[in-house]
Design an enzyme around this catalytic site. Structure first.
Site, PDB file in Angstrom:
ATOM      1  N   HIS A  79      38.464  34.248  44.940  1.00 11.70           N
ATOM      2  CA  HIS A  79      37.658  35.465  44.751  1.00 11.70           C
ATOM      3  C   HIS A  79      36.327  35.330  45.493  1.00 11.70           C
ATOM      4  O   HIS A  79      35.879  36.257  46.172  1.00 11.70           O
ATOM      5  CB  HIS A  79      37.318  35.683  43.273  1.00 11.70           C
ATOM      6  CG  HIS A  79      38.479  35.971  42.363  1.00 11.70           C
ATOM      7  ND1 HIS A  79      38.719  35.246  41.223  1.00 11.70           N
ATOM      8  CD2 HIS A  79      39.442  36.927  42.402  1.00 11.70           C
ATOM      9  CE1 HIS A  79      39.773  35.737  40.594  1.00 11.70           C
ATOM     10  NE2 HIS A  79      40.246  36.749  41.286  1.00 11.70           N
ATOM     11  N   ARG A 117      47.225  37.754  49.051  1.00 15.59           N
ATOM     12  CA  ARG A 117      47.531  36.339  49.225  1.00 15.59           C
ATOM     13  C   ARG A 117      48.891  36.152  49.872  1.00 15.59           C
ATOM     14  O   ARG A 117      49.050  35.414  50.812  1.00 15.59           O
ATOM     15  CB  ARG A 117      47.521  35.621  47.866  1.00 15.59           C
ATOM     16  CG  ARG A 117      46.136  35.387  47.336  1.00 15.59           C
ATOM     17  CD  ARG A 117      46.151  35.100  45.876  1.00 15.59           C
ATOM     18  NE  ARG A 117      46.539  36.287  45.124  1.00 15.59           N
ATOM     19  CZ  ARG A 117      46.465  36.398  43.818  1.00 15.59           C
ATOM     20  NH1 ARG A 117      46.074  35.393  43.101  1.00 15.59           N
ATOM     21  NH2 ARG A 117      46.799  37.518  43.217  1.00 15.59           N
ATOM     22  N   LYS A 157      45.304  43.655  27.955  1.00 17.16           N
ATOM     23  CA  LYS A 157      45.401  42.223  28.246  1.00 17.16           C
ATOM     24  C   LYS A 157      44.526  41.444  27.274  1.00 17.16           C
ATOM     25  O   LYS A 157      43.478  41.927  26.854  1.00 17.16           O
ATOM     26  CB  LYS A 157      44.897  41.941  29.677  1.00 17.16           C
ATOM     27  CG  LYS A 157      45.937  42.181  30.758  1.00 17.16           C
ATOM     28  CD  LYS A 157      45.421  41.618  32.087  1.00 17.16           C
ATOM     29  CE  LYS A 157      46.333  41.970  33.253  1.00 17.16           C
ATOM     30  NZ  LYS A 157      45.726  41.602  34.550  1.00 17.16           N
ATOM     31  N   SER A 165      43.738  32.988  39.022  1.00 16.43           N
ATOM     32  CA  SER A 165      43.088  32.639  37.750  1.00 16.43           C
ATOM     33  C   SER A 165      44.102  32.020  36.803  1.00 16.43           C
ATOM     34  O   SER A 165      43.796  31.053  36.090  1.00 16.43           O
ATOM     35  CB  SER A 165      42.484  33.883  37.102  1.00 16.43           C
ATOM     36  OG  SER A 165      41.518  34.457  37.946  1.00 16.43           O
TER      37      SER A 165
END
Ligand code: ADP
Length: 157
Positions: free
Chosen positions: A16, A89, A40, A127
């Site tokens: 990030h 990514r 979440k 993460s």
């Protein structure tokens, strides 16, 4: 011009941060916006994630950290920013990112999404991976900033 970088940042990683640094060189300012997502259950509270991002970006003078709830396009309208930054990514990111970009543009046609490709050394980094490694007491000092490393150690102690 301001660009907004939205995400969960639970917690912020070096992947990030690389994107934030690179974007801050091209844009007048960067707003890192942490989504308060009721669907979440994060490891770090919204306040903790904000504090970790602020500590990790304190040397980048044109970067600010904020939180938001609800639709991204509504928050963007509020802060009068119409460009979204997202990271790619691997091909696996593409489908979801494409869907979000199209949805946001259909909700508000002023909203454009720009993608930055992750550096190869961060392609595998997320993460959730960092949390998994930290939960087994693995080495994460090259994956996250120091403040995050300490915070993760405290969480899993
Ligand atoms: P979200 O739940 O919104 O995907 P994340 O915090 O996981 O929130 O990610 C926010 C953004 O950062 C996404 O666009 C994601 O693709 C990007 N990102 C995450 N990790 C990396 C990385 N290692 N390199 C580049 N971009 C990344």
């Amino acid at each position: 011009m301001n660009i907004i970088y939205p995400g969960s940042f639970d917690p912020v990683t070096n992947g990030h941060l690389d994107l934030i640094k690179r974007a801050s060189e091209f844009f007048g300012s960067v707003t890192v916006a942490i989504l308060n997502n009721p669907n979440k259950t994060p490891l770090f509270s919204l306040e903790e994630r904000k504090e970790l991002l602020e500590l990790s970006t304190k040397d980048l003078l044109n970067v600010t950290v904020d939180t938001f709830s609800g639709l991204l396009v509504d928050y963007m309208d509020e802060i009068e920013t119409y460009i979204v930054l997202r990271g790619l990514r691997a091909v696996s990111d593409y489908e979801n990112e494409m869907r979000n970009a199209l949805a946001n543009n259909s909700l508000d046609n002023r909203v454009e999404t720009l993608f930055m490709v992750s550096k190869t050394e961060y392609t595998f980094l997320s993460s959730s991976l960092v949390k998994e490694i930290a939960s087994y007491n693995g080495k994460i000092d090259n994956l996250v900033p120091k403040a995050v490393e300490i915070a993760l150690k405290n969480k899993y102690r």
